[in-house]
Design an enzyme around this catalytic site. Structure first.
Site, PDB file in Angstrom:
ATOM      1  N   CYS A   1      13.897  10.630   6.784  1.00 47.76           N
ATOM      2  CA  CYS A   1      13.945  10.284   8.211  1.00 47.76           C
ATOM      3  C   CYS A   1      15.376  10.315   8.745  1.00 47.76           C
ATOM      4  CB  CYS A   1      13.292   8.940   8.452  1.00 47.76           C
ATOM      5  SG  CYS A   1      13.880   7.710   7.310  1.00 47.76           S
TER       6      CYS A   1
ATOM      7  N   LYS B   1       0.869  -1.182   0.000  1.00 45.04           N
ATOM      8  CA  LYS B   1       0.000   0.000   0.000  1.00 45.04           C
ATOM      9  C   LYS B   1       0.901   1.226   0.000  1.00 45.04           C
ATOM     10  CE  LYS B   1      -1.430   2.876   2.852  1.00 45.04           C
ATOM     11  NZ  LYS B   1      -1.300   4.072   1.988  1.00 45.04           N
TER      12      LYS B   1
ATOM     13  N   GLU C   1      10.319   1.110  10.320  1.00 45.56           N
ATOM     14  CA  GLU C   1      11.346   2.134  10.141  1.00 45.56           C
ATOM     15  C   GLU C   1      10.632   3.465  10.349  1.00 45.56           C
ATOM     16  OE1 GLU C   1      13.151   4.914   8.997  1.00 45.56           O
ATOM     17  OE2 GLU C   1      13.269   4.196   6.926  1.00 45.56           O
TER      18      GLU C   1
ATOM     19  N   GLU D   1      10.422  16.147  14.842  1.00 46.61           N
ATOM     20  CA  GLU D   1      11.015  15.959  13.520  1.00 46.61           C
ATOM     21  C   GLU D   1      10.577  17.134  12.633  1.00 46.61           C
ATOM     22  OE1 GLU D   1      11.871  11.895  11.013  1.00 46.61           O
ATOM     23  OE2 GLU D   1       9.858  12.179  11.786  1.00 46.61           O
TER      24      GLU D   1
HETATM   25  P1  ADP Z   1       4.033  10.699   6.966  1.00 49.80           P
HETATM   26  O1  ADP Z   1       3.920  11.642   8.092  1.00 49.80           O
HETATM   27  O2  ADP Z   1       5.394  10.557   6.406  1.00 49.80           O
HETATM   28  O3  ADP Z   1       2.964  10.835   5.913  1.00 49.80           O
HETATM   29  P2  ADP Z   1       2.623   8.417   7.943  1.00 49.80           P
HETATM   30  O4  ADP Z   1       3.099   7.502   9.001  1.00 49.80           O
HETATM   31  O5  ADP Z   1       1.403   9.226   8.187  1.00 49.80           O
HETATM   32  O6  ADP Z   1       3.879   9.290   7.620  1.00 49.80           O
HETATM   33  O7  ADP Z   1       2.399   7.635   6.570  1.00 49.80           O
HETATM   34  C1  ADP Z   1       3.229   6.605   6.104  1.00 49.80           C
HETATM   35  C2  ADP Z   1       2.344   5.562   5.463  1.00 49.80           C
HETATM   36  O8  ADP Z   1       1.445   5.074   6.423  1.00 49.80           O
HETATM   37  C3  ADP Z   1       1.493   6.061   4.297  1.00 49.80           C
HETATM   38  O9  ADP Z   1       1.407   5.044   3.327  1.00 49.80           O
HETATM   39  C4  ADP Z   1       0.147   6.287   4.951  1.00 49.80           C
HETATM   40  O10 ADP Z   1      -0.921   6.174   4.031  1.00 49.80           O
HETATM   41  C5  ADP Z   1       0.125   5.141   5.930  1.00 49.80           C
HETATM   42  N1  ADP Z   1      -0.809   5.320   7.048  1.00 49.80           N
HETATM   43  C6  ADP Z   1      -1.079   6.440   7.742  1.00 49.80           C
HETATM   44  N2  ADP Z   1      -1.994   6.204   8.703  1.00 49.80           N
HETATM   45  C7  ADP Z   1      -2.298   4.876   8.636  1.00 49.80           C
HETATM   46  C8  ADP Z   1      -3.174   3.998   9.352  1.00 49.80           C
HETATM   47  N3  ADP Z   1      -3.925   4.438  10.357  1.00 49.80           N
HETATM   48  N4  ADP Z   1      -3.230   2.698   8.967  1.00 49.80           N
HETATM   49  C9  ADP Z   1      -2.473   2.246   7.960  1.00 49.80           C
HETATM   50  N5  ADP Z   1      -1.634   3.009   7.256  1.00 49.80           N
HETATM   51  C10 ADP Z   1      -1.540   4.312   7.581  1.00 49.80           C
END
Ligand code: ADP
Length: 482
Positions: A289, A180, A255, A386
């Site tokens: 990161c 995903k 990560e 961050e």
């Molecule tokens: P960033 O702040 O870099 O966007 P996130 O951790 O929000 O970092 O996002 C990284 C990945 O995790 C993306 O693919 C995002 O769609 C996914 N993501 C964010 N929230 C969720 C969740 N509740 N469940 C599954 N995947 C998630």
């Protein structure tokens, strides 16, 4: 977008070897952060479609795991070659959806492809063991087996490399993977799927499902057939996913976020430190990161380092990633821009001084001027959060002990950097840093041959290197009676 092969730009998902729309036709727009224009849209897939991808992966993996490692390597090598053959188009797609300068996108495609080449070979070396038995009438053998169906949830800052460094070891080990991608950057992931299909990766072994993170993530984490989740993203979401994986007890690689210190000692080569600082801080507009979050500079060289850094940063060219000579593109979205603005405002309010940049860029949109702050103190937000933007806060320290204490004073432990020439100091400080990776007189540390990963709240597991494939292997022990 000027593509030699327009077929790489897809608006459908790749599930079990078929290109499909969402069940209900729902879509998600993909936007160019430099222009705010919509590039195209991708399906907003359902939980049922995610389940179908997992079911297909389960069936396909039964056959894939039976093939020899050399056979799987041949497929992976073809995928690697195809990525390099289409490097320019893949870079154009990446810059369009992510914003980074084309030179960085080209570099990321080469880096992403390198993981496929590396793990194609490592797949051939998943050796087991023979353990001397404590019993006269038995023998003990250890073999390595693929974990099974794996899921990957990946971020937008490295739209290709964060996928290949999970998918390549998985596939090389004999696993299947459902990805995903981040909702901001699904097009690079889908372009990789086009090439995987061309390379002969069997249907179901590599699927890309786009859409709502909660819907797809919910299925990937709760489905019992998924035996492992590899996630790159924020610590908050990593914690949530770990919880969601607890009932089905999946293996996890996480990560997560960082708060990288970059320590400049008074015996450092200052010009080299400035070059390393610029590379580590301003790459991808500060949105990695492992980007430096805090510069810790020894008192004696503080002013000289600040002046040289401000001078180097003033030369960085901000613009659309497609323009030549651009060093820094836009931030990914408005939320990212607002966060950077808030952090700088907080530091300035607390007494920090802006010695370069300090605000939005004249280009408007989500462009931010590369910034240097001096007189920054440990109680300011930039010390703890961050930044994920092109802002370099400079803290001051006097002694080696103080530098180590400041560097470790964070919940994170991903990358740290230090510049010094005294070899004793280099060893002492490197060993005292509570980090998974330490750049010594070096601002760039990422390579497919080295183990990438963090300690503390920066996550679990390692990616790349000979260690990376272990994350996709189970150990099985055979006790053989004679
Ligand atoms: P960033 O702040 O870099 O966007 P996130 O951790 O929000 O970092 O996002 C990284 C990945 O995790 C993306 O693919 C995002 O769609 C996914 N993501 C964010 N929230 C969720 C969740 N509740 N469940 C599954 N995947 C998630």
């Amino acid at each position: 977008m000027p593509l030699k092969n327009p077929d790489l730009l897809r608006s459908q998902c790749y599930i079990n070897g078929a290109w499909v729309a969402a069940d209900d036709g729902d879509t998600l727009n993909v936007t160019n952060p430099a222009t705010a224009e919509t590039i195209t849209s991708v399906p907003r897939c359902s939980a049922a479609q995610t389940r179908a991808a997992i079911d297909g992966a389960t069936l396909a993996q039964r056959e894939w795991r039976k093939r020899t490692a050399a056979d799987r390597a041949n497929v992976l090598h073809t995928w690697h070659h195809l990525m390099l053959e289409h490097q320019e188009d893949l870079a154009q797609i990446m810059t369009a959806e992510q914003g980074k300068p084309l030179a960085e996108s080209r570099g990321e495609i080469a880096y992403a492809a390198a993981f496929i080449q590396w793990f194609a070979e490592e797949g051939k070396r998943t050796y087991g063991d023979v353990i001397p038995s404590p019993f006269p009438n038995s023998r003990i053998v250890v073999i390595k087996e693929p974990v099974g169906v794996c899921a990957a949830i990946t971020p937008w800052n490295f739209p290709a490399a964060m996928i290949t460094r999970k998918a390549a070891p998985a596939l090389a080990a004999g696993c299947a993977m459902v990805v995903k991608p981040a909702e901001q950057t699904p097009l690079s992931a889908l372009a990789l799927a086009v090439l995987a299909e061309q390379a002969g990766v069997p249907a179901g072994i590599f699927s890309v499902v786009t859409g709502d993170p909660h819907v797809i993530g919910g299925e990937l984490t709760s489905n019992d057939k998924v035996r492992k989740l590899s996630f790159t993203g924020s610590t908050a979401v990593g914690r949530l996913l770990m919880q969601q994986c607890a009932p089905t007890l999946k293996k996890l690689s996480l990560e997560l976020g960082g708060n990288a210190p970059f320590i400049v000692f008074d015996d450092a080569d200052l010009d080299a430190a400035v070059a390393g600082a610029v590379a580590s801080k301003y790459r991808n507009a500060g949105q990695t990161c492992v980007c430096t979050n805090r510069f810790l500079v020894q008192t004696k060289v503080y002013d000289a380092f600040a002046a040289k850094l401000a001078q180097a940063v003033a030369k960085l060219k901000v613009g659309h990633g497609t323009e030549s000579d651009v060093n820094q593109g836009p931030l990914i979205d408005e939320a990212a821009l607002c966060k950077v603005e808030a952090l700088v405002a907080d530091a300035v309010q607390g007494g920090a001084k802006i010695v370069g940049g300090g605000g939005r860029h004249a280009l408007g949109g989500t462009f931010y001027t590369p910034t240097v702050l001096t007189g920054v103190l440990p109680n300011m937000r930039v010390a703890k959060e961050e930044i994920f933007g092109p802002v370099a806060p400079l803290f001051r320290f006097d002694t080696e002990e103080e530098a180590i204490q400041m560097a470790n004073d964070t919940e994170y432990g991903l990358a740290a950097y230090l510049y010094a020439r005294d070899i004793g100091r280099v060893w002492r400080v490197s060993e005292a840093l509570e980090y998974g990776m330490v750049g010594i007189n070096s601002g760039i540390i990422s390579t497919e041959v080295a183990p990438f990963g963090g300690q503390k709240s920066s996550g679990l597991g390692r990616e790349g290197s000979k260690y990376g494939i272990e994350e996709y292997l189970e150990i099985k022990y055979l006790h053989m009676g004679l």
